[in-house]
Design a protein around this motif. Structure first.
Motif, mmCIF file in Angstrom:
data_model
loop_
_atom_site.group_PDB
_atom_site.id
_atom_site.type_symbol
_atom_site.label_atom_id
_atom_site.label_comp_id
_atom_site.label_asym_id
_atom_site.label_seq_id
_atom_site.Cartn_x
_atom_site.Cartn_y
_atom_site.Cartn_z
ATOM 1 N N ARG A 30 -4.258 2.272 10.186
ATOM 2 C CA ARG A 30 -5.274 2.186 9.137
ATOM 3 C C ARG A 30 -5.027 0.972 8.245
ATOM 4 N N ALA A 31 -3.749 0.704 7.971
ATOM 5 C CA ALA A 31 -3.417 -0.450 7.128
ATOM 6 C C ALA A 31 -3.832 -1.748 7.814
ATOM 7 N N ARG A 32 -3.636 -1.794 9.161
ATOM 8 C CA ARG A 32 -4.054 -2.996 9.888
ATOM 9 C C ARG A 32 -5.564 -3.182 9.809
ATOM 10 N N GLU A 33 -6.276 -2.052 9.931
ATOM 11 C CA GLU A 33 -7.745 -2.109 9.803
ATOM 12 C C GLU A 33 -8.153 -2.612 8.425
ATOM 13 N N ALA A 34 -7.520 -2.032 7.397
ATOM 14 C CA ALA A 34 -7.832 -2.445 6.022
ATOM 15 C C ALA A 34 -7.487 -3.914 5.816
ATOM 16 N N VAL B 2 2.165 -6.614 9.204
ATOM 17 C CA VAL B 2 1.929 -5.301 8.606
ATOM 18 C C VAL B 2 3.124 -4.454 9.001
ATOM 19 N N PHE C 257 -4.622 5.658 1.195
ATOM 20 C CA PHE C 257 -3.745 4.851 0.353
ATOM 21 C C PHE C 257 -3.874 5.240 -1.113
ATOM 22 N N PHE D 104 -11.242 4.145 3.840
ATOM 23 C CA PHE D 104 -9.783 4.234 3.872
ATOM 24 C C PHE D 104 -9.309 5.173 2.764
ATOM 25 N N GLU E 225 -7.628 -6.275 7.970
ATOM 26 C CA GLU E 225 -8.640 -7.126 8.604
ATOM 27 C C GLU E 225 -9.962 -7.113 7.864
ATOM 28 N N THR E 226 -10.306 -5.946 7.307
ATOM 29 C CA THR E 226 -11.655 -5.803 6.764
ATOM 30 C C THR E 226 -11.742 -6.078 5.264
ATOM 31 N N LEU F 284 0.852 -1.188 0.000
ATOM 32 C CA LEU F 284 0.000 0.000 0.000
ATOM 33 C C LEU F 284 0.887 1.238 0.000
ATOM 34 N N HIS G 248 -0.956 5.709 9.731
ATOM 35 C CA HIS G 248 -1.050 4.947 8.488
ATOM 36 C C HIS G 248 -1.018 3.446 8.763
ATOM 37 N N ASP H 261 -2.039 3.937 -3.702
ATOM 38 C CA ASP H 261 -1.845 2.858 -4.667
ATOM 39 C C ASP H 261 -1.789 1.537 -3.915
#
Lengths: 98, 98
Positions: A58-62, A78, B34, B31, A64-65, A45, A55, B36
């Motif tokens: 948020r990446a960890r959230e993304a 991550v 991000f 989100f 998971e989801t 990402l 960031h 990319d």
């Protein structure tokens, strides 16, 4: 530009037919050393500017989801892609020769 | 048992429809950070005993010949999975809570 790596693997108890296919092919190509192969997904990402803790959260959230299916997959890592980690500069083939 | 990670990504100039699909979905889930997304593959190869330099060399060979398609993909990293790297111990979900 900062980059964050998200690694997703099937849970250990979930059958991995892609990994098994690779595992079955390796000996036929002369690779006898490998006793098991698991295949997963790797996401990179991009964010604007430096990677911050926000960031990463948020990446960890993304992860998971959206990036993983929590029923059958684990988000195993991550982390920020650091400069000493080779990325998009191939370590094999032509890229390595240049 | 030792484990070796092989990371394979599409070459930067190759269109990545899976990554683009994820990229397009992220904002709809809130989100916005991000810019990319690239999606690649991550293999975990197991060997008996400790990982040796010979194992890593064989893994690099396997990465070039079987695990990647050198026309469109780069092997971006081959490394031993060390104990301080979380693996198959989920960092999210139930695994993280226990």
């Amino acid at each position: 530009m900062g980059r964050i790596v998200v690694d997703v693997m099937l849970k250990p108890e979930i059958l991995d037919p892609q990994g098994q296919a690779v595992r079955g092919t390796l000996p036929r190509l002369g690779f006898e050393d490998f006793t098991d192969v698991r295949q997963g997904k790797r996401f990179v990402l991009s964010v604007e500017g430096e990677v911050t803790d926000a960031h990463l959260a948020r990446a960890r959230e993304a992860a998971e989801t959206l990036l993983s299916n929590p029923v059958i997959e684990d988000v195993v890592d991550v982390h920020e892609l650091t400069h000493d980690e080779p990325e998009q500069a191939a370590i094999t083939g032509e890229g390595a020769a240049s």
